[in-house]
Design an enzyme around this catalytic site. Structure first.
Site, short mmCIF file in Angstrom:
data_model
loop_
_atom_site.label_atom_id
_atom_site.label_comp_id
_atom_site.label_asym_id
_atom_site.label_seq_id
_atom_site.Cartn_x
_atom_site.Cartn_y
_atom_site.Cartn_z
CD GLU A 1 -0.52 79.55 -55.01
OE1 GLU A 1 -0.18 79.99 -56.13
OE2 GLU A 1 0.08 78.69 -54.39
N GLY B 1 -0.50 74.07 -57.19
CA GLY B 1 0.87 74.56 -57.54
C GLY B 1 1.45 74.29 -59.00
CB ALA C 1 12.64 63.40 -64.07
CD GLU D 1 8.31 62.62 -66.72
OE1 GLU D 1 8.43 61.98 -65.87
OE2 GLU D 1 7.56 63.73 -66.76
CG LEU E 1 10.81 63.60 -56.10
CD1 LEU E 1 11.21 62.27 -55.43
CD2 LEU E 1 10.71 63.50 -57.44
CG HIS F 1 0.22 33.78 -62.96
ND1 HIS F 1 1.31 33.98 -63.70
CD2 HIS F 1 -0.56 33.05 -63.81
CE1 HIS F 1 1.39 33.50 -64.76
NE2 HIS F 1 0.17 32.61 -65.06
#
Length: 464
Positions: free
Chosen positions: A32, A38, A188, A192, A319, A443
Protein backbone atom coordinates in the site's frame (compact mmCIF):
# COMPACT_ATOMS: atom_id res chain seq x y z
CA UNK A 1 11.43 -11.66 0.68
CA UNK A 2 9.32 -14.40 -0.88
CA UNK A 3 5.60 -14.73 -0.25
CA UNK A 4 2.92 -17.08 -1.53
CA UNK A 5 0.74 -14.12 -2.45
CA UNK A 6 1.49 -10.44 -3.00
CA UNK A 7 -1.53 -8.13 -2.99
CA UNK A 8 -1.21 -4.62 -4.41
CA UNK A 9 -3.64 -2.24 -2.72
CA UNK A 10 -4.99 -2.26 0.85
CA UNK A 11 -8.53 -1.16 0.15
CA UNK A 12 -11.57 -3.30 1.02
CA UNK A 13 -10.72 -5.94 -1.58
CA UNK A 14 -7.01 -6.05 -0.82
CA UNK A 15 -6.98 -6.20 2.96
CA UNK A 16 -9.89 -8.66 3.10
CA UNK A 17 -8.12 -10.91 0.58
CA UNK A 18 -4.94 -10.68 2.66
CA UNK A 19 -6.68 -11.74 5.86
CA UNK A 20 -8.51 -14.60 4.17
CA UNK A 21 -5.28 -15.78 2.54
CA UNK A 22 -3.60 -15.91 5.96
CA UNK A 23 -6.55 -17.89 7.33
CA UNK A 24 -5.88 -20.38 4.53
CA UNK A 25 -2.23 -20.66 5.57
CA UNK A 26 -0.64 -18.59 2.80
CA UNK A 27 2.28 -16.23 3.36
CA UNK A 28 0.99 -12.80 2.37
CA UNK A 29 2.56 -9.47 1.51
CA UNK A 30 0.19 -6.50 1.18
CA UNK A 31 1.52 -3.43 -0.66
CA UNK A 32 0.00 0.00 0.00
CA UNK A 33 1.29 3.47 -0.86
CA UNK A 34 -1.03 5.87 0.98
CA UNK A 35 -4.06 4.73 3.00
CA UNK A 36 -4.96 1.53 4.84
CA UNK A 37 -8.55 0.87 3.91
CA UNK A 38 -8.16 2.54 0.53
CA UNK A 39 -10.33 5.25 -0.97
CA UNK A 40 -13.53 3.70 0.40
CA UNK A 41 -12.54 3.96 4.02
CA UNK A 42 -10.60 7.23 3.81
CA UNK A 43 -12.25 9.25 1.03
CA UNK A 44 -15.45 7.53 -0.05
CA UNK A 45 -17.88 5.18 1.65
CA UNK A 46 -17.13 5.94 5.28
CA UNK A 47 -16.55 9.72 5.46
CA UNK A 48 -19.50 10.51 3.19
CA UNK A 49 -21.78 8.36 5.34
CA UNK A 50 -20.48 10.10 8.47
CA UNK A 51 -21.37 13.46 6.93
CA UNK A 52 -24.76 12.19 5.78
CA UNK A 53 -25.51 11.02 9.31
CA UNK A 54 -24.97 14.58 10.52
CA UNK A 55 -27.32 15.95 7.89
CA UNK A 56 -29.94 13.31 8.79
CA UNK A 57 -29.79 14.41 12.43
CA UNK A 58 -30.22 18.01 11.32
CA UNK A 59 -33.33 17.06 9.37
CA UNK A 60 -34.79 15.27 12.38
CA UNK A 61 -33.97 18.16 14.70
CA UNK A 62 -35.62 20.63 12.35
CA UNK A 63 -38.81 18.58 12.64
CA UNK A 64 -38.54 17.88 16.37
CA UNK A 65 -42.03 19.25 16.97
CA UNK A 66 -43.49 16.29 15.05
CA UNK A 67 -42.12 13.98 17.74
CA UNK A 68 -43.54 15.92 20.68
CA UNK A 69 -40.42 17.99 21.34
CA UNK A 70 -40.11 21.74 21.65
CA UNK A 71 -38.95 23.28 18.36
CA UNK A 72 -35.18 23.32 18.01
CA UNK A 73 -32.90 25.67 16.11
CA UNK A 74 -29.99 23.44 15.12
CA UNK A 75 -27.26 24.33 12.66
CA UNK A 76 -24.48 22.29 11.12
CA UNK A 77 -20.94 23.13 12.11
CA UNK A 78 -19.15 22.24 8.84
CA UNK A 79 -15.75 22.13 10.51
CA UNK A 80 -16.92 19.68 13.15
CA UNK A 81 -18.91 17.63 10.63
CA UNK A 82 -15.84 17.22 8.43
CA UNK A 83 -13.62 16.52 11.43
CA UNK A 84 -15.91 13.76 12.67
CA UNK A 85 -15.82 12.09 9.25
CA UNK A 86 -12.02 12.05 9.52
CA UNK A 87 -12.17 10.66 13.05
CA UNK A 88 -14.38 7.76 12.01
CA UNK A 89 -12.13 7.00 9.04
CA UNK A 90 -9.04 7.17 11.26
CA UNK A 91 -10.54 4.74 13.76
CA UNK A 92 -11.39 2.23 11.05
CA UNK A 93 -7.98 2.59 9.39
CA UNK A 94 -6.34 1.81 12.73
CA UNK A 95 -8.63 -1.19 12.97
CA UNK A 96 -7.40 -2.47 9.59
CA UNK A 97 -3.80 -2.12 10.76
CA UNK A 98 -4.64 -4.14 13.88
CA UNK A 99 -6.31 -6.90 11.87
CA UNK A 100 -3.37 -7.17 9.47
CA UNK A 101 -0.93 -7.47 12.36
CA UNK A 102 -3.17 -9.92 14.23
CA UNK A 103 -3.35 -12.17 11.20
CA UNK A 104 0.35 -12.00 10.37
CA UNK A 105 0.09 -10.10 7.09
CA UNK A 106 3.33 -8.40 5.99
CA UNK A 107 2.47 -4.78 5.21
CA UNK A 108 4.83 -3.38 2.57
CA UNK A 109 4.74 0.40 2.26
CA UNK A 110 5.26 2.02 -1.14
CA UNK A 111 4.17 2.16 -4.77
CA UNK A 112 4.22 -1.17 -6.61
CA UNK A 113 5.15 -2.03 -10.17
CA UNK A 114 5.21 -5.53 -11.64
CA UNK A 115 8.55 -5.91 -13.42
CA UNK A 116 8.10 -9.53 -14.51
CA UNK A 117 5.75 -12.43 -13.75
CA UNK A 118 5.93 -13.00 -10.02
CA UNK A 119 8.20 -9.98 -9.43
CA UNK A 120 7.17 -6.69 -7.81
CA UNK A 121 9.30 -3.62 -7.29
CA UNK A 122 8.11 -1.32 -4.50
CA UNK A 123 9.38 2.26 -4.45
CA UNK A 124 9.24 4.61 -1.50
CA UNK A 125 5.95 6.41 -0.85
CA UNK A 126 5.61 10.11 -0.11
CA UNK A 127 3.26 9.12 2.73
CA UNK A 128 4.95 8.09 5.96
CA UNK A 129 4.86 4.36 6.58
CA UNK A 130 2.92 2.93 9.55
CA UNK A 131 4.98 1.42 12.34
CA UNK A 132 6.11 -2.10 11.52
CA UNK A 133 5.67 -1.86 7.75
CA UNK A 134 8.32 -3.37 5.52
CA UNK A 135 10.42 -1.02 3.43
CA UNK A 136 10.43 -0.52 -0.31
CA UNK A 137 12.38 -3.07 -2.31
CA UNK A 138 11.99 -6.11 -4.52
CA UNK A 139 9.48 -8.80 -3.60
CA UNK A 140 8.36 -11.99 -5.28
CA UNK A 141 5.44 -14.40 -5.17
CA UNK A 142 3.94 -16.96 -7.54
CA UNK A 143 0.58 -15.22 -7.17
CA UNK A 144 0.06 -11.44 -7.46
CA UNK A 145 -3.33 -9.85 -6.91
CA UNK A 146 -4.16 -6.37 -8.20
CA UNK A 147 -6.53 -4.52 -5.86
CA UNK A 148 -5.63 -0.98 -6.86
CA UNK A 149 -9.16 0.44 -6.95
CA UNK A 150 -10.26 3.42 -9.01
CA UNK A 151 -9.86 7.19 -9.27
CA UNK A 152 -12.29 10.00 -10.17
CA UNK A 153 -13.09 10.21 -13.87
CA UNK A 154 -11.86 13.46 -15.41
CA UNK A 155 -14.46 14.95 -17.74
CA UNK A 156 -13.12 17.05 -20.66
CA UNK A 157 -13.32 20.73 -19.84
CA UNK A 158 -14.04 20.00 -16.18
CA UNK A 159 -10.51 19.15 -15.10
CA UNK A 160 -10.32 19.45 -11.30
CA UNK A 161 -8.09 22.21 -9.97
CA UNK A 162 -8.57 21.56 -6.26
CA UNK A 163 -10.19 24.95 -5.71
CA UNK A 164 -13.03 25.82 -8.09
CA UNK A 165 -13.61 22.39 -9.65
CA UNK A 166 -13.71 19.52 -7.18
CA UNK A 167 -13.59 15.76 -7.18
CA UNK A 168 -15.18 13.94 -4.27
CA UNK A 169 -11.89 14.34 -2.40
CA UNK A 170 -12.12 18.15 -2.30
CA UNK A 171 -15.83 17.92 -1.57
CA UNK A 172 -14.98 15.98 1.59
CA UNK A 173 -12.46 18.60 2.73
CA UNK A 174 -13.82 22.01 1.63
CA UNK A 175 -12.15 25.15 2.92
CA UNK A 176 -15.68 26.53 3.33
CA UNK A 177 -19.22 25.58 2.41
CA UNK A 178 -19.97 27.30 -0.91
CA UNK A 179 -23.14 29.35 -1.24
CA UNK A 180 -23.83 27.58 -4.54
CA UNK A 181 -22.62 24.28 -5.98
CA UNK A 182 -23.09 22.73 -9.42
CA UNK A 183 -22.75 18.94 -9.45
CA UNK A 184 -22.12 17.31 -12.83
CA UNK A 185 -23.23 13.70 -12.72
CA UNK A 186 -26.17 12.27 -10.78
CA UNK A 187 -25.02 8.78 -9.92
CA UNK A 188 -24.44 7.72 -6.33
CA UNK A 189 -21.61 10.21 -5.77
CA UNK A 190 -23.47 13.17 -7.21
CA UNK A 191 -26.75 12.51 -5.44
CA UNK A 192 -25.11 11.85 -2.06
CA UNK A 193 -23.12 15.09 -2.19
CA UNK A 194 -26.23 16.95 -3.36
CA UNK A 195 -27.92 15.78 -0.14
CA UNK A 196 -24.93 16.75 1.99
CA UNK A 197 -24.40 20.25 0.61
CA UNK A 198 -28.09 21.11 0.39
CA UNK A 199 -28.37 20.25 4.09
CA UNK A 200 -25.39 22.48 4.82
CA UNK A 201 -27.16 25.39 3.18
CA UNK A 202 -25.67 25.45 -0.31
CA UNK A 203 -27.84 26.10 -3.36
CA UNK A 204 -27.29 22.86 -5.28
CA UNK A 205 -27.86 22.19 -8.96
CA UNK A 206 -27.56 18.71 -10.48
CA UNK A 207 -26.59 18.43 -14.16
CA UNK A 208 -27.01 15.03 -15.82
CA UNK A 209 -26.33 13.96 -19.43
CA UNK A 210 -28.88 11.12 -19.31
CA UNK A 211 -32.60 11.78 -19.50
CA UNK A 212 -33.03 11.19 -15.75
CA UNK A 213 -30.99 11.20 -12.57
CA UNK A 214 -29.65 7.89 -11.23
CA UNK A 215 -29.69 6.48 -14.76
CA UNK A 216 -28.41 3.08 -13.60
CA UNK A 217 -31.35 2.65 -11.23
CA UNK A 218 -34.93 1.63 -11.85
CA UNK A 219 -36.79 4.42 -13.67
CA UNK A 220 -39.63 4.56 -11.14
CA UNK A 221 -37.19 4.85 -8.24
CA UNK A 222 -35.23 7.50 -10.15
CA UNK A 223 -38.39 9.57 -10.56
CA UNK A 224 -39.21 9.36 -6.85
CA UNK A 225 -35.68 10.45 -5.95
CA UNK A 226 -35.90 13.42 -8.31
CA UNK A 227 -39.10 14.58 -6.62
CA UNK A 228 -37.54 14.17 -3.17
CA UNK A 229 -34.46 16.20 -4.11
CA UNK A 230 -36.49 18.94 -5.76
CA UNK A 231 -38.66 19.12 -2.64
CA UNK A 232 -35.46 19.96 -0.74
CA UNK A 233 -34.68 22.80 -3.13
CA UNK A 234 -32.16 20.98 -5.34
CA UNK A 235 -32.45 22.01 -9.00
CA UNK A 236 -32.15 19.24 -11.58
CA UNK A 237 -31.27 19.55 -15.27
CA UNK A 238 -31.26 16.31 -17.29
CA UNK A 239 -30.40 15.58 -20.89
CA UNK A 240 -27.73 18.27 -20.88
CA UNK A 241 -23.98 18.61 -20.47
CA UNK A 242 -21.54 21.41 -19.68
CA UNK A 243 -20.34 22.67 -23.05
CA UNK A 244 -18.04 25.35 -21.60
CA UNK A 245 -16.76 26.30 -18.18
CA UNK A 246 -15.41 29.75 -17.40
CA UNK A 247 -13.34 30.01 -14.23
CA UNK A 248 -12.99 33.30 -12.36
CA UNK A 249 -11.10 34.20 -9.19
CA UNK A 250 -13.60 32.69 -6.76
CA UNK A 251 -16.53 31.55 -8.90
CA UNK A 252 -17.31 29.87 -12.19
CA UNK A 253 -19.85 29.97 -15.00
CA UNK A 254 -21.11 26.74 -16.54
CA UNK A 255 -22.62 26.97 -20.02
CA UNK A 256 -25.00 24.07 -20.61
CA UNK A 257 -25.65 22.42 -23.96
CA UNK A 258 -29.26 23.65 -23.90
CA UNK A 259 -28.16 27.28 -23.68
CA UNK A 260 -28.71 27.67 -19.96
CA UNK A 261 -25.99 29.44 -17.95
CA UNK A 262 -25.25 28.55 -14.31
CA UNK A 263 -23.13 30.77 -12.09
CA UNK A 264 -21.82 29.10 -8.92
CA UNK A 265 -19.07 29.23 -6.33
CA UNK A 266 -17.88 25.68 -6.95
CA UNK A 267 -18.43 22.72 -9.28
CA UNK A 268 -18.19 19.06 -8.31
CA UNK A 269 -17.31 16.74 -11.15
CA UNK A 270 -19.06 13.49 -10.27
CA UNK A 271 -18.83 11.58 -13.52
CA UNK A 272 -17.90 8.30 -11.89
CA UNK A 273 -14.54 6.59 -11.51
CA UNK A 274 -12.02 4.77 -13.69
CA UNK A 275 -9.87 1.73 -12.79
CA UNK A 276 -6.33 2.38 -11.55
CA UNK A 277 -4.33 0.45 -14.14
CA UNK A 278 -1.52 2.85 -15.06
CA UNK A 279 1.98 2.73 -13.62
CA UNK A 280 1.74 -0.96 -12.73
CA UNK A 281 3.65 -2.33 -15.72
CA UNK A 282 0.63 -4.20 -17.05
CA UNK A 283 0.93 -3.13 -20.68
CA UNK A 284 4.49 -4.42 -20.93
CA UNK A 285 3.34 -7.77 -19.57
CA UNK A 286 0.62 -8.06 -22.21
CA UNK A 287 -2.28 -8.03 -19.78
CA UNK A 288 -5.66 -7.96 -21.54
CA UNK A 289 -8.05 -5.09 -20.74
CA UNK A 290 -11.77 -4.72 -21.28
CA UNK A 291 -13.40 -1.28 -21.29
CA UNK A 292 -10.44 0.14 -19.42
CA UNK A 293 -10.45 -2.51 -16.69
CA UNK A 294 -8.38 -5.67 -16.31
CA UNK A 295 -10.24 -8.62 -17.80
CA UNK A 296 -10.71 -11.50 -15.37
CA UNK A 297 -12.59 -14.75 -14.90
CA UNK A 298 -14.80 -15.63 -11.94
CA UNK A 299 -11.75 -16.36 -9.78
CA UNK A 300 -10.01 -13.08 -10.66
CA UNK A 301 -7.51 -14.70 -13.04
CA UNK A 302 -6.16 -12.40 -15.76
CA UNK A 303 -4.64 -13.27 -19.12
CA UNK A 304 -1.22 -13.53 -17.43
CA UNK A 305 -0.74 -16.75 -15.38
CA UNK A 306 -0.17 -15.96 -11.74
CA UNK A 307 -1.72 -12.47 -11.98
CA UNK A 308 -5.19 -11.71 -10.62
CA UNK A 309 -7.39 -8.64 -10.31
CA UNK A 310 -10.26 -7.87 -7.93
CA UNK A 311 -12.55 -4.95 -7.15
CA UNK A 312 -12.71 -1.72 -9.13
CA UNK A 313 -9.61 -2.45 -11.20
CA UNK A 314 -11.45 -5.49 -12.57
CA UNK A 315 -14.44 -3.42 -13.67
CA UNK A 316 -17.99 -2.65 -12.56
CA UNK A 317 -19.91 -2.70 -10.38
CA UNK A 318 -17.37 -0.61 -8.49
CA UNK A 319 -18.49 -1.32 -4.96
CA UNK A 320 -16.53 -2.14 -1.81
CA UNK A 321 -18.57 -5.22 -0.95
CA UNK A 322 -18.07 -6.57 -4.46
CA UNK A 323 -14.31 -6.13 -4.03
CA UNK A 324 -14.36 -7.97 -0.70
CA UNK A 325 -16.34 -10.85 -2.19
CA UNK A 326 -13.99 -11.12 -5.16
CA UNK A 327 -10.94 -10.98 -2.89
CA UNK A 328 -12.12 -13.94 -0.86
CA UNK A 329 -13.07 -15.92 -3.97
CA UNK A 330 -9.68 -15.18 -5.52
CA UNK A 331 -7.50 -16.39 -2.64
CA UNK A 332 -9.70 -19.41 -2.07
CA UNK A 333 -9.15 -20.37 -5.72
CA UNK A 334 -5.39 -19.85 -5.26
CA UNK A 335 -5.47 -22.18 -2.25
CA UNK A 336 -7.12 -24.88 -4.33
CA UNK A 337 -10.78 -24.41 -3.56
CA UNK A 338 -13.37 -24.47 -6.34
CA UNK A 339 -14.43 -20.88 -7.20
CA UNK A 340 -18.05 -20.20 -6.37
CA UNK A 341 -20.36 -18.31 -8.68
CA UNK A 342 -20.84 -14.65 -7.86
CA UNK A 343 -24.34 -13.88 -6.67
CA UNK A 344 -26.37 -10.72 -7.25
CA UNK A 345 -24.63 -7.64 -5.88
CA UNK A 346 -26.78 -5.07 -4.08
CA UNK A 347 -26.16 -1.37 -4.60
CA UNK A 348 -26.97 1.41 -2.13
CA UNK A 349 -27.18 5.18 -2.35
CA UNK A 350 -27.08 6.90 1.04
CA UNK A 351 -28.74 10.16 0.10
CA UNK A 352 -31.93 11.40 1.72
CA UNK A 353 -33.96 9.34 0.99
CA UNK A 354 -31.82 6.24 0.64
CA UNK A 355 -32.02 3.98 -2.42
CA UNK A 356 -31.07 0.31 -2.59
CA UNK A 357 -31.45 -2.28 -5.32
CA UNK A 358 -30.50 -5.81 -6.28
CA UNK A 359 -30.97 -7.95 -9.36
CA UNK A 360 -32.98 -6.93 -12.39
CA UNK A 361 -34.95 -3.75 -12.96
CA UNK A 362 -38.13 -3.73 -15.03
CA UNK A 363 -36.20 -2.35 -18.00
CA UNK A 364 -33.47 -5.00 -17.72
CA UNK A 365 -36.06 -7.75 -17.49
CA UNK A 366 -37.80 -6.44 -20.60
CA UNK A 367 -34.49 -6.44 -22.49
CA UNK A 368 -34.03 -10.11 -21.56
CA UNK A 369 -37.57 -11.01 -22.47
CA UNK A 370 -38.53 -11.91 -18.90
CA UNK A 371 -42.23 -11.44 -18.17
CA UNK A 372 -42.74 -10.07 -14.66
CA UNK A 373 -45.20 -9.85 -11.84
CA UNK A 374 -44.39 -6.69 -9.89
CA UNK A 375 -45.37 -5.97 -6.32
CA UNK A 376 -45.21 -2.43 -4.89
CA UNK A 377 -45.85 -1.15 -1.41
CA UNK A 378 -45.69 2.45 -0.21
CA UNK A 379 -44.09 3.17 3.14
CA UNK A 380 -47.11 5.35 3.89
CA UNK A 381 -48.84 2.12 4.85
CA UNK A 382 -46.03 1.04 7.17
CA UNK A 383 -46.43 1.77 10.89
CA UNK A 384 -42.71 2.01 11.67
CA UNK A 385 -42.14 4.48 8.83
CA UNK A 386 -44.90 6.68 10.23
CA UNK A 387 -43.43 6.43 13.74
CA UNK A 388 -40.07 7.53 12.32
CA UNK A 389 -41.65 10.43 10.48
CA UNK A 390 -40.37 8.97 7.19
CA UNK A 391 -43.50 7.96 5.26
CA UNK A 392 -42.18 8.72 1.76
CA UNK A 393 -40.82 5.57 0.17
CA UNK A 394 -41.51 2.46 -1.84
CA UNK A 395 -40.56 -1.22 -1.82
CA UNK A 396 -40.72 -2.96 -5.17
CA UNK A 397 -40.32 -6.71 -5.81
CA UNK A 398 -39.99 -8.28 -9.27
CA UNK A 399 -40.95 -11.91 -9.87
CA UNK A 400 -40.45 -14.03 -12.99
CA UNK A 401 -44.02 -14.73 -14.11
CA UNK A 402 -43.05 -18.16 -15.44
CA UNK A 403 -41.12 -19.48 -12.41
CA UNK A 404 -42.49 -17.29 -9.56
CA UNK A 405 -38.88 -16.65 -8.47
CA UNK A 406 -37.83 -13.20 -7.34
CA UNK A 407 -35.36 -11.71 -9.84
CA UNK A 408 -34.97 -8.16 -8.56
CA UNK A 409 -35.97 -5.62 -5.95
CA UNK A 410 -35.71 -1.89 -5.35
CA UNK A 411 -36.26 0.20 -2.23
CA UNK A 412 -36.40 3.95 -1.72
CA UNK A 413 -36.96 5.46 1.69
CA UNK A 414 -35.75 5.31 5.28
CA UNK A 415 -33.02 2.72 5.93
CA UNK A 416 -33.28 1.28 2.43
CA UNK A 417 -29.65 0.18 2.69
CA UNK A 418 -30.53 -1.94 5.75
CA UNK A 419 -33.59 -3.48 4.11
CA UNK A 420 -32.01 -4.64 0.87
CA UNK A 421 -30.05 -7.49 2.45
CA UNK A 422 -33.23 -9.51 3.02
CA UNK A 423 -34.21 -9.14 -0.60
CA UNK A 424 -30.65 -9.91 -1.69
CA UNK A 425 -30.82 -13.21 0.16
CA UNK A 426 -34.15 -13.95 -1.52
CA UNK A 427 -32.80 -13.17 -5.01
CA UNK A 428 -29.60 -15.15 -4.32
CA UNK A 429 -31.57 -18.22 -3.29
CA UNK A 430 -34.17 -17.85 -6.03
CA UNK A 431 -37.03 -17.70 -3.53
CA UNK A 432 -40.57 -17.74 -4.87
CA UNK A 433 -43.32 -15.32 -3.99
CA UNK A 434 -45.19 -18.21 -2.38
CA UNK A 435 -42.24 -18.95 -0.08
CA UNK A 436 -41.71 -15.29 0.81
CA UNK A 437 -45.42 -14.77 1.43
CA UNK A 438 -45.24 -17.26 4.29
CA UNK A 439 -42.23 -15.65 6.00
CA UNK A 440 -43.20 -13.99 9.29
CA UNK A 441 -41.86 -10.42 9.67
CA UNK A 442 -41.73 -8.70 13.08
CA UNK A 443 -44.09 -5.83 13.83
CA UNK A 444 -43.67 -2.89 13.82
CA UNK A 445 -40.68 -2.78 11.47
CA UNK A 446 -39.80 -1.30 8.13
CA UNK A 447 -39.15 -4.85 6.92
CA UNK A 448 -42.89 -5.50 6.90
CA UNK A 449 -43.00 -3.37 3.76
CA UNK A 450 -40.98 -6.05 1.98
CA UNK A 451 -43.59 -8.63 2.94
CA UNK A 452 -46.39 -6.38 1.73
CA UNK A 453 -44.62 -5.86 -1.60
CA UNK A 454 -44.42 -9.63 -2.02
CA UNK A 455 -48.13 -9.95 -1.25
CA UNK A 456 -48.86 -7.16 -3.73
CA UNK A 457 -47.35 -9.30 -6.47
CA UNK A 458 -49.78 -12.09 -5.53
CA UNK A 459 -53.38 -11.63 -4.36
CA UNK A 460 -52.70 -8.16 -3.00
CA UNK A 461 -51.08 -6.35 -0.10
CA UNK A 462 -53.00 -6.23 3.16
CA UNK A 463 -52.29 -2.64 4.15
CA UNK A 464 -52.34 -0.98 0.75
Amino acid sequence: MTHDVLIIGAGPGGYVAAIRARQLGLRVGLVERAHLGGICLNWGCIPTKAMLKGTDLLHQANHADRFGLHPLSPAIDPTRLIARAGEVSGQLSAGVAFLLKKNGVDLIWGAARITAPGQVEVTQSAVAAPRGALEAGRYSAPHIILATGASPRVLPGLEPDGRLVWTYMEALRPDRVPASLVIVGSGAIGVEFASIYAAMGAKVTLVELADRILPAEDAEISGLMAKALQKRGIAIHTGVSVSRLDRAADSLTAHLSNGMVLVADRLLSAGGVVPNVSGLGLEALGVVFRHGAVETDMAGRTSLPGLYAIGDVAGPPMLAHKAEHEGIACVEAISGRVPHAKGPIPACIYASPQVASVGLTEAAAAERGVALRVGRFSLRGNGKALVMGEPDGLVKCLFDAATDRIVGAQVIGAEASELIHGLTIAVSLGATSEQLAHVVFPHPTLSEAMHEAVLAAREGAIHA
